[in-house]
Design a protein around this motif. Structure first.
Motif, mmCIF file in Angstrom:
data_model
loop_
_atom_site.group_PDB
_atom_site.id
_atom_site.type_symbol
_atom_site.label_atom_id
_atom_site.label_comp_id
_atom_site.label_asym_id
_atom_site.label_seq_id
_atom_site.Cartn_x
_atom_site.Cartn_y
_atom_site.Cartn_z
ATOM 1 N N ARG A 43 0.831 -1.196 0.000
ATOM 2 C CA ARG A 43 0.000 0.000 0.000
ATOM 3 C C ARG A 43 0.869 1.250 0.000
ATOM 4 O O ARG A 43 0.538 2.253 -0.649
ATOM 5 N N GLU A 44 1.980 1.197 0.721
ATOM 6 C CA GLU A 44 2.876 2.346 0.757
ATOM 7 C C GLU A 44 3.428 2.666 -0.631
ATOM 8 O O GLU A 44 3.532 3.843 -1.009
ATOM 9 N N ALA A 45 3.777 1.636 -1.390
ATOM 10 C CA ALA A 45 4.306 1.849 -2.735
ATOM 11 C C ALA A 45 3.245 2.439 -3.654
ATOM 12 O O ALA A 45 3.534 3.322 -4.482
ATOM 13 N N ARG A 46 2.012 1.988 -3.520
ATOM 14 C CA ARG A 46 0.929 2.528 -4.344
ATOM 15 C C ARG A 46 0.661 3.996 -4.007
ATOM 16 O O ARG A 46 0.362 4.802 -4.891
ATOM 17 N N ARG A 47 0.782 4.341 -2.729
ATOM 18 C CA ARG A 47 0.581 5.728 -2.329
ATOM 19 C C ARG A 47 1.665 6.643 -2.893
ATOM 20 O O ARG A 47 1.389 7.751 -3.362
ATOM 21 N N ILE A 48 2.893 6.183 -2.826
ATOM 22 C CA ILE A 48 4.002 6.968 -3.386
ATOM 23 C C ILE A 48 3.781 7.184 -4.876
ATOM 24 O O ILE A 48 3.969 8.296 -5.403
ATOM 25 N N ALA A 49 3.387 6.137 -5.595
ATOM 26 C CA ALA A 49 3.147 6.258 -7.036
ATOM 27 C C ALA A 49 2.040 7.270 -7.321
ATOM 28 O O ALA A 49 2.142 8.080 -8.254
ATOM 29 N N PHE A 50 0.987 7.265 -6.512
ATOM 30 C CA PHE A 50 -0.124 8.201 -6.711
ATOM 31 C C PHE A 50 0.328 9.635 -6.478
ATOM 32 O O PHE A 50 0.006 10.544 -7.255
ATOM 33 N N LEU A 51 1.091 9.860 -5.420
ATOM 34 C CA LEU A 51 1.565 11.202 -5.115
ATOM 35 C C LEU A 51 2.486 11.731 -6.215
ATOM 36 O O LEU A 51 2.390 12.899 -6.614
ATOM 37 N N LEU A 52 3.383 10.885 -6.700
ATOM 38 C CA LEU A 52 4.291 11.314 -7.754
ATOM 39 C C LEU A 52 3.539 11.639 -9.039
ATOM 40 O O LEU A 52 3.861 12.602 -9.740
ATOM 41 N N LYS A 53 2.535 10.829 -9.339
ATOM 42 C CA LYS A 53 1.744 11.056 -10.548
ATOM 43 C C LYS A 53 1.001 12.386 -10.476
ATOM 44 O O LYS A 53 0.889 13.113 -11.465
ATOM 45 N N CYS A 54 0.503 12.727 -9.281
ATOM 46 C CA CYS A 54 -0.275 13.961 -9.119
ATOM 47 C C CYS A 54 0.592 15.205 -8.979
ATOM 48 O O CYS A 54 0.243 16.272 -9.499
ATOM 49 N N LEU A 55 1.718 15.082 -8.285
ATOM 50 C CA LEU A 55 2.509 16.252 -7.932
ATOM 51 C C LEU A 55 3.735 16.465 -8.815
ATOM 52 O O LEU A 55 4.079 17.606 -9.153
ATOM 53 N N THR A 56 4.417 15.391 -9.175
ATOM 54 C CA THR A 56 5.695 15.527 -9.884
ATOM 55 C C THR A 56 5.543 15.441 -11.395
ATOM 56 O O THR A 56 6.192 16.193 -12.126
ATOM 57 N N ARG A 57 4.712 14.542 -11.861
ATOM 58 C CA ARG A 57 4.579 14.347 -13.312
ATOM 59 C C ARG A 57 4.187 15.627 -14.056
ATOM 60 O O ARG A 57 4.792 15.936 -15.099
ATOM 61 N N PRO A 58 3.210 16.418 -13.565
ATOM 62 C CA PRO A 58 2.872 17.640 -14.301
ATOM 63 C C PRO A 58 4.046 18.614 -14.424
ATOM 64 O O PRO A 58 4.218 19.258 -15.465
ATOM 65 N N VAL A 59 4.857 18.715 -13.365
ATOM 66 C CA VAL A 59 6.006 19.623 -13.407
ATOM 67 C C VAL A 59 7.012 19.164 -14.451
ATOM 68 O O VAL A 59 7.497 19.949 -15.281
ATOM 69 N N LEU A 60 7.326 17.877 -14.433
ATOM 70 C CA LEU A 60 8.299 17.343 -15.383
ATOM 71 C C LEU A 60 7.763 17.344 -16.803
ATOM 72 O O LEU A 60 8.528 17.460 -17.771
ATOM 73 N N ARG A 61 6.469 17.217 -16.943
ATOM 74 C CA ARG A 61 5.868 17.125 -18.265
ATOM 75 C C ARG A 61 5.820 18.467 -18.987
ATOM 76 O O ARG A 61 6.019 18.546 -20.204
ATOM 77 N N TYR A 62 5.584 19.537 -18.239
ATOM 78 C CA TYR A 62 5.325 20.821 -18.892
ATOM 79 C C TYR A 62 6.378 21.903 -18.641
ATOM 80 O O TYR A 62 6.361 22.935 -19.308
ATOM 81 N N SER A 63 7.284 21.703 -17.714
ATOM 82 C CA SER A 63 8.296 22.734 -17.452
ATOM 83 C C SER A 63 9.244 22.868 -18.637
ATOM 84 O O SER A 63 9.722 21.849 -19.170
ATOM 85 N N PRO A 64 9.539 24.079 -19.067
ATOM 86 C CA PRO A 64 10.445 24.258 -20.213
ATOM 87 C C PRO A 64 11.876 23.873 -19.855
ATOM 88 O O PRO A 64 12.332 24.102 -18.735
ATOM 89 N N LEU A 65 12.581 23.278 -20.821
ATOM 90 C CA LEU A 65 13.974 22.897 -20.613
ATOM 91 C C LEU A 65 14.874 24.075 -20.976
ATOM 92 O O LEU A 65 15.660 24.040 -21.924
ATOM 93 N N THR A 66 14.762 25.128 -20.185
ATOM 94 C CA THR A 66 15.562 26.332 -20.387
ATOM 95 C C THR A 66 16.581 26.438 -19.254
ATOM 96 O O THR A 66 16.371 25.893 -18.167
ATOM 97 N N PRO A 67 17.704 27.156 -19.467
ATOM 98 C CA PRO A 67 18.696 27.284 -18.398
ATOM 99 C C PRO A 67 18.126 27.778 -17.074
ATOM 100 O O PRO A 67 18.468 27.216 -16.019
#
Length: 319
Positions: A13-37
Motif C-alpha cells: 500500500r505504501e508503494a501505491r501511495r508513493i506512485a499516486f503522489l508522484l503522478k499527481c505532484l511531480t509528473r505535471p512539473v516534469l511534463r510541462y516545465s520548459p527545458l531552459t537554463p
C-alpha cells in the motif's frame, strides 16, 4: 549468454501511495516545465531543499572532498568492518537535478548493508555543463579512488537513472583508457539510450507514474552539445564489462532501457541480472524508509556487492 531475469511480485500500500503522489505532484512539473537554463537551475535547488527534509542518520559521517572542478563526499556508517570495500555512487535525475543531499540516505543505507564505505559524486550537470563533462567527472572520480589505494576489485560503481548511464560509461571509458575495471556495476532504473524515437511504441513509456519520456528529445539536444557521437551505453561495445546488476520497476518508462541493456549485455557475454519489481516507481529504493520494497531492494543490491567483492583489502589511504 542468456539474460537472468527475476520478477519480484507484490506491491505494498505504501508503494501505491508513493506512485499516486508522484503522478499527481511531480509528473505535471516534469511534463510541462520548459527545458531552459533558468528552469534547469531552479531544478538544481531541489538538492538544497533535501538537506532540510532528508537528513542522514546521526550514525552517518560525511566528509566532503574537493576534486578538479567538482566535489564528492565520503559516507561512512557505524559498524563497518571492511573499509577496503567502496561503492562509487553516481546520483541520477536527468543530468540537471538532485545531488548529494537527495541521495545521501539511499547511499548510506546501501553502504551500511554492504559493509562498505561509499564515495558519492557531485558531478557537474546541466545547464552549466554538458554530458561530456558529467562523464569526465565520473571517470575522474574512479581514477581518484584508484589513486587513493583502493583496488579495482574492491570497488563497485553504482548509479540510478542518469547515474546509471554514467556507471556504464565510466567503466567503458576505463576500459578504453587501459584502467582496471571495477568488481561490478549496479544500476537502478538506468537511462541507457538517449533515442527518444525507439522507445515511443514501448507500452510502459505511457504508464510511468511520473517520467515523461517525450521530454528526452529536448534533453538529448542539451546533453550532446559539443559531442560528435551519442555515447549511450546501449550503442557501444560492452565486451569486457564486469558483472552487472540492473533493477527497475515493471511500469516505468526506463524499463525499456533496462531490458535493452540486458539484451546487449547478453550479446557481449557479460554476466548480468535484471530484476523487475511489480508496479514500483522510478528508483524506488530511494523510498526505503517509507516503502518496504525499497529496503528489500537495498538488501538485494548489498548481496550483489558482497558477491563481487568477497574479500576486500582491509585498508586504503582514503579510509
Amino acid at each position: 549468454m542468456e539474460s537472468v531475469i527475476e520478477n519480484r511480485l507484490g506491491t505494498s500500500r505504501e508503494a501505491r501511495r508513493i506512485a499516486f503522489l508522484l503522478k499527481c505532484l511531480t509528473r505535471p512539473v516534469l511534463r510541462y516545465s520548459p527545458l531552459t537554463p533558468p528552469m534547469l537551475r531552479l531544478a538544481g535547488v531541489f538538492d538544497w531543499g533535501a538537506s532540510v527534509v532528508m537528513r542522514p542518520s546521526r550514525h552517518t559521517r560525511i566528509e566532503r572532498v574537493r576534486l578538479d572542478g567538482f566535489h564528492g563526499e565520503w559516507i561512512r556508517t557505524e559498524g563497518i568492518t571492511n573499509p577496503g570495500r567502496v561503492i562509487l555512487y553516481l546520483h541520477g535525475d536527468g543530468f540537471f537535478s538532485c545531488g548529494l543531499r537527495t541521495h545521501r540516505n539511499l547511499v548510506a543505507g546501501l553502504a551500511a548493508r554492504s559493509d562498505a564505505v561509499a564515495f558519492s559524486v557531485a558531478y557537474r550537470q546541466l545547464p552549466g555543463a554538458p554530458l561530456s563533462t558529467s562523464m569526465a567527472d565520473a571517470l575522474a572520480s574512479y581514477r581518484w579512488l584508484l589513486d587513493q589505494g583502493y583496488g579495482a576489485d574492491d570497488i563497485v560503481i553504482a548509479g540510478d537513472s542518469a547515474g546509471g548511464f554514467l556507471a556504464f560509461t565510466t567503466v567503458l571509458s576505463a576500459l578504453e583508457a587501459g584502467l582496471p575495471v571495477p568488481a561490478g556495476i549496479v544500476t537502478l532504473s538506468p537511462l541507457a539510450d538517449l533515442d527518444h524515437v525507439a522507445r515511443k511504441p514501448y507500452p510502459h513509456t505511457r504508464k510511468d507514474a511520473y517520467i515523461p519520456a517525450h521530454r528526452l528529445k529536448g534533453l538529448k539536444r542539451l546533453l550532446l552539445a559539443g559531442m560528435d557521437e551519442d555515447p549511450s551505453p546501449s550503442t557501444r561495445d560492452l565486451t569486457g564489462l564486469p558483472p552487472v546488476f540492473i533493477m527497475v520497476g515493471s511500469r516505468e518508462a526506463l524499463r525499456f532501457d533496462a531490458e535493452l541493456m540486458a539484451a546487449r549485455l547478453a550479446e557481449a557475454g557479460v554476466p548480468h541480472r535484471l530484476q523487475i519489481w511489480e508496479d514500483q516507481v522510478h528508483v524506488f529504493p530511494v523510498f526505503a524508509g517509507v516503502v518496504p520494497e525499497g529496503a528489500q531492494a537495498l538488501d538485494e543490491i548489498a548481496a550483489f556487492v558482497y558477491e563481487v567483492t568477497p574479500t576486500p583489502r582491509p585498508t586504503a589511504r582514503a579510509a
